[in-house]
Design a protein around this motif. Structure first.
Motif, PDB file in Angstrom:
ATOM      1  N   CYS A 183       4.477  -1.536   6.802  1.00 57.74           N
ATOM      2  CA  CYS A 183       3.495  -0.623   6.218  1.00 57.74           C
ATOM      3  C   CYS A 183       3.416  -0.844   4.715  1.00 57.74           C
ATOM      4  O   CYS A 183       4.443  -0.941   4.035  1.00 57.74           O
ATOM      5  CB  CYS A 183       3.902   0.820   6.527  1.00 57.74           C
ATOM      6  N   ASN A 192      -8.867   9.186  13.479  1.00 54.92           N
ATOM      7  CA  ASN A 192      -9.251   9.206  12.072  1.00 54.92           C
ATOM      8  C   ASN A 192     -10.730   9.549  11.881  1.00 54.92           C
ATOM      9  O   ASN A 192     -11.602   8.946  12.502  1.00 54.92           O
ATOM     10  CB  ASN A 192      -8.954   7.841  11.438  1.00 54.92           C
ATOM     11  N   CYS A 205       0.448   5.172  10.174  1.00 55.63           N
ATOM     12  CA  CYS A 205      -0.741   4.316  10.009  1.00 55.63           C
ATOM     13  C   CYS A 205      -0.851   3.286  11.130  1.00 55.63           C
ATOM     14  O   CYS A 205      -1.792   2.491  11.137  1.00 55.63           O
ATOM     15  CB  CYS A 205      -0.706   3.622   8.652  1.00 55.63           C
ATOM     16  N   LYS A 217      -6.102   9.578   7.847  1.00 60.11           N
ATOM     17  CA  LYS A 217      -5.011   8.610   7.885  1.00 60.11           C
ATOM     18  C   LYS A 217      -3.763   9.208   7.255  1.00 60.11           C
ATOM     19  O   LYS A 217      -3.841   9.908   6.253  1.00 60.11           O
ATOM     20  CB  LYS A 217      -5.420   7.342   7.131  1.00 60.11           C
ATOM     21  N   ASN A 218      -2.617   8.931   7.857  1.00 55.56           N
ATOM     22  CA  ASN A 218      -1.359   9.410   7.287  1.00 55.56           C
ATOM     23  C   ASN A 218      -0.302   8.319   7.365  1.00 55.56           C
ATOM     24  O   ASN A 218      -0.473   7.304   8.044  1.00 55.56           O
ATOM     25  CB  ASN A 218      -0.889  10.682   8.009  1.00 55.56           C
ATOM     26  N   HIS A 219       0.776   8.547   6.671  1.00 52.00           N
ATOM     27  CA  HIS A 219       1.906   7.619   6.698  1.00 52.00           C
ATOM     28  C   HIS A 219       3.152   8.365   7.163  1.00 52.00           C
ATOM     29  O   HIS A 219       4.240   8.209   6.610  1.00 52.00           O
ATOM     30  CB  HIS A 219       2.121   6.996   5.318  1.00 52.00           C
ATOM     31  N   HIS A 270      -3.689   8.175  14.725  1.00 56.12           N
ATOM     32  CA  HIS A 270      -4.526   7.346  13.853  1.00 56.12           C
ATOM     33  C   HIS A 270      -5.881   7.060  14.493  1.00 56.12           C
ATOM     34  O   HIS A 270      -6.883   6.888  13.797  1.00 56.12           O
ATOM     35  CB  HIS A 270      -3.797   6.036  13.544  1.00 56.12           C
TER      36      HIS A 270
END
Length: 306
Positions: free
Chosen positions: A69, A272, A62, A258-260, A269
Motif C-alpha cells: 500500500c 467507493n 484500499c 476510499k480508506n486505508h 472498497h
C-alpha cells in the motif's frame, strides 16, 4: 514533519478522531460516516500497524497488500528516516502495555522513564508520518481500545477527539457468537474469535470505567449510542459534526469513500462513492440462551448507570 521532544505538548492544530468501544458495536458504520469529513484519512486500528505491516499477511482497506500500500509503505519509509533502531517486538510490547486495563494507573509514572519517552517519540512520529504521507489534517482511528485512546490523547502531541460508541450488551454478545471471516487475510482463512457473554460484560465494564475517566479528564469526549445513530441518523451526525468541529454531510449525502483501514474489510472498497445506507434491524438474539439474555440485560442496565 519532525516531532519535537516536548512529549505531551500539542504541536499543531491537526487532529486525531478516536473511536472507542467493544467490537460488534457499529464502529464500521461510524467510521464510514466520519470518513466523509473532508481532508481526512481513515486508518482503521492504527496500533495494529506494527503487527500487520511486518507480518505481510493482510490487505489494507484500499485492497492492496498492506506492505504494498502506498500509504503504509511511505509511512514505514518516513519512519525509517527518523529511527533506524526500532525493535518492532518492543514497540508491540509497549502497545500491549499501554492498551491494557491493568496498566492504566501506572501509565503516567511509566511515561517518565527513558523507555517510555522513546516509545512516545515513535508513536508521535508514526502519526506525524500518516499526516505527512496522506496530506490530511485529520486521522480517523477506529482502534476501539479506550486505553490506547487515553495514551494517544495524552502523549501523541495532537488534538484528539474521543467518540465512545456503545450498543446494548445482548446485541453485542449475540454478534460475537457468529462465525465471521476476517476478509483482510489473504494467505489463509482466519475468523474472528468468539467471545463469551462473561467476557462481553467484562469488556463493557472496563470500557465504561476508562471512558468515565476520559470524560472527566478529556474535554473532547463524546458518547454515541448505536441505536440512536441508526434511528436518528441526521441528528446524531449533527452532534458528531459539532463535537469534532468539522462538516459532515447528512445521511442523504453520505457516500462510501476510499480508506486505508488496518484490520478492516477491504471489500468495502468496491462500494467507493456509493451511497451509505443506514438502517436498524431488531436483533433476533438467537445465539443467546434465556438466562444469558437476562444476565446481559441486567448487566447492561447496571453498567449504564455507572
Amino acid at each position: 514533519m519532525i516531532i519535537t521532544k516536548k512529549y505531551g505538548k500539542k504541536i499543531n492544530k491537526m487532529k486525531i478522531i478516536l473511536v472507542v468501544g467493544d467490537g460488534r458495536s457499529g464502529s464500521t458504520i461510524l467510521e464510514e460516516i466520519l470518513n466523509n469529513i473532508e481532508n481526512s484519512v481513515s486508518v482503521g486500528e492504527s496500533f495494529r500497524f506494527w503487527e500487520r505491516y511486518y507480518k505481510k499477511e493482510t490487505l489494507c482497506g484500499c485492497t492492496k497488500k498492506i506492505d504494498e500500500c502506498d500509504l503504509w509503505t511511505n509511512v514505514h519509509n518516513e519512519m525509517a528516516l527518523h529511527y533506524n533502531n526500532i525493535t518492532v517486538d518492543k514497540i508491540k510490547e509497549n502497545i500491549r502495555k499501554v492498551s491494557s486495563f491493568g496498566f492504566r494507573n501506572e501509565l503516567n509514572d511509566w511515561a517518565l522513564t527513558n523507555d517510555a519517552k522513546f516509545f512516545i517519540g515513535v508513536i508521535s512520529t508514526f502519526f506525524s508520518c500518516i499526516f505527512s504521507v496522506s496530506k490530511s489534517n485529520i486521522i480517523i482511528d477506529s482502534s476501539k481500545n479506550p486505553f490506547w485512546a487515553n495514551f494517544v490523547a495524552q502523549y501523541s502531541g495532537y488534538d484528539t477527539y474521543i467518540i465512545h460508541l456503545n450498543r446494548d450488551l445482548p446485541s453485542v454478545a449475540n454478534s460475537w457468537k457468529k462465525k465471521v471471516k476476517m476478509n483482510d487475510y489473504y494467505i489463509y482463512d482466519k475468523y474472528m474469535p468468539n467471545k463469551s457473554s462473561t467476557e462481553v460484560i467484562r469488556t463493557a465494564l472496563r470500557n465504561k470505567l476508562m471512558c468515565r475517566y476520559l470524560k472527566k479528564n478529556n474535554k473532547n469526549y463524546h458518547s454515541l449510542n448505536y441505536h440512536n445513530m441508526c434511528i436518528n441518523t441526521d441528528a446524531e451526525i449533527f452532534g458528531l459534526a459539532s463535537f469534532v468541529e468539522e462538516k459532515i454531510p447528512q445521511l442523504d449525502d453520505l457516500v462510501h469513500r476510499k480508506n486505508h483501514g488496518i484490520s478492516g474489510n477491504p471489500f468495502r472498497h468496491e462500494l467507493n462513492r456509493k451511497k451509505i445506507e443506514i438502517r436498524y434491524n431488531e436483533p433476533d438474539l438467537k445465539l443467546l440462551g434465556k438466562s444469558e439474555k437476562l444476565i446481559l440485560k441486567i448487566a447492561d442496565r447496571l453498567i449504564g448507570i455507572l
